[in-house]
Design a protein around this motif. Structure first.
Motif: not given
Length: 364
Positions: A22-39
């Motif tokens: 699992e990731v949290d904090g800023i890394a979790a936000r980065q992951l969500e932002a990347l998934d929003f596009l690249y998924s």
């Protein structure tokens, strides 16, 4: 919680890499932002986006905040060229139906260079709605600070330090004296209102860093400058800068047009902005210079310091703000701030209302 290397793999691999941890904090936000596009690669495009708390405007603002400039540019390039996301941001039908908000304002300013004339006209209307709401909230209270001196006969509901009336407060709270504690308990602090007073005209130069991380400050600087420009006691100038300086004073009465002239991003040459502001000084003891920046200057630091030293020694008032937004949140180079403070500049973070109080105090 994952280590840095594993976190990087999570960001690279995206959906399906949950087994790595699992990731949290800023890394979790980065992951969500990347998934929003690249998924979109696996969900069939825009219509198949996985559930997310992000919207197009908030996503645009998130990637600006979470990633370095070069990474952000690559993500935006993929969004606009590979996935057609620009059509969602610049689609006139969407702009006609979307609710104006500060998040949407940020998104428009980030993508206005992609808009044709029809879309830009719609975007301008949205910007005007949001800016007018901000102006309405700030105008009356800022003008109260700027239009007079304290009037002890009139009470103010605006509870700020500059309006505090210590003598009246003590008299009103004498009944609350505690013999046991040996203290006067203040349960009802009193604040004076201001009576109208006409000052000799002052010049105020507001110079705001337009690098990508300063968008909130740029917006509030434009709004504040417009309100200042409406005051007969102030001759207001507005500058925006990155590696070059743009004088927006001709648009100062209309913050919408001023903001649409801003080009967010790029490097920073603070000394150029300060030297330009210095060139606008005609009567030093009737001049205020307000610099809004993160103060990360780099190689030009010594020229920045020299410019501040000259202006302070000339008699001008110099204020350095790390941010200028409603929350008062700031992010700036502490060491540079301390150096400039040692040269006589005032340094800190202020809301627009606190800035108005400072201006009024200087002019009093």
């Amino acid at each position: 919680m994952t280590d840095e290397r594993t976190t990087r793999w999570r960001l690279i691999l995206g959906e399906g890499s949950e087994v790595l941890g699992e990731v949290d904090g800023i890394a979790a936000r980065q992951l969500e932002a990347l998934d929003f596009l690249y998924s979109r690669e696996t969900t069939g495009g825009i219509g198949g986006i996985a559930p997310s708390a992000l919207t197009i405007p908030t996503w645009i603002n998130e990637i600006k905040e979470l990633f370095p400039t070069e990474v952000c540019e690559r993500i935006q390039s993929d969004a606009f060229e590979r996935y057609g996301l620009a059509e969602m941001v610049t689609d006139p039908e969407i702009l006609r139906t979307i609710q104006p908000s500060e998040a949407l304002l940020h998104a428009i300013l980030n993508t206005k260079h992609l808009m044709n004339e029809e879309v830009l006209d719609l975007a301008r209307d949205i910007v005007r709605v949001v800016i007018n709401e901000m102006m309405e909230k700030l105008r009356s209270e800022m003008r109260e600070s700027l239009t007079g001196r304290k009037d002890p006969q009139r009470r103010s509901r605006r509870k700020v330090a500059n309006n505090f009336d210590p003598k009246a407060t003590i008299r009103a709270n004498l009944k609350n004296y505690s013999p046991e504690l040996g203290r006067l308990i203040i349960s009802d602090p009193l604040f004076s209102s201001r009576s109208r007073r006409y000052w000799e005209r002052w010049r105020i130069v507001v110079a705001v860093d337009q690098s990508g991380s300063m968008m909130g400050s740029v917006i509030h600087a434009a709004v504040c400058a417009a309100i200042f420009a409406g005051m007969p006691s102030l001759d207001t100038r507005l500058l925006a800068f990155d590696t070059e300086v743009v004088d927006l004073s001709s648009h100062i009465i209309d913050p919408v047009e001023a903001l649409l002239q801003v080009q967010l991003g790029g490097g920073t040459s603070i000394y150029r902005a300060l030297e330009y502001a210095e060139s606008l000084i005609e009567t030093p003891n009737k001049t205020m210079i307000v610099l809004i920046s993160d103060l990360f200057e780099g190689a030009g630091g010594w020229r920045m310091e020299q410019a501040v030293r000259r202006m302070v020694e000339s008699g001008a008032k110099v204020m350095i703000l790390g941010a200028l937004d409603q929350s008062g949140a700031g992010n700036y180079d502490i060491m540079a701030a301390r150096t400039l403070a040692s040269l006589g500049a005032e340094v800190g973070v202020m809301t627009p209302l606190e800035l108005a109080d400072w201006v009024a105090e200087v002019m009093a």
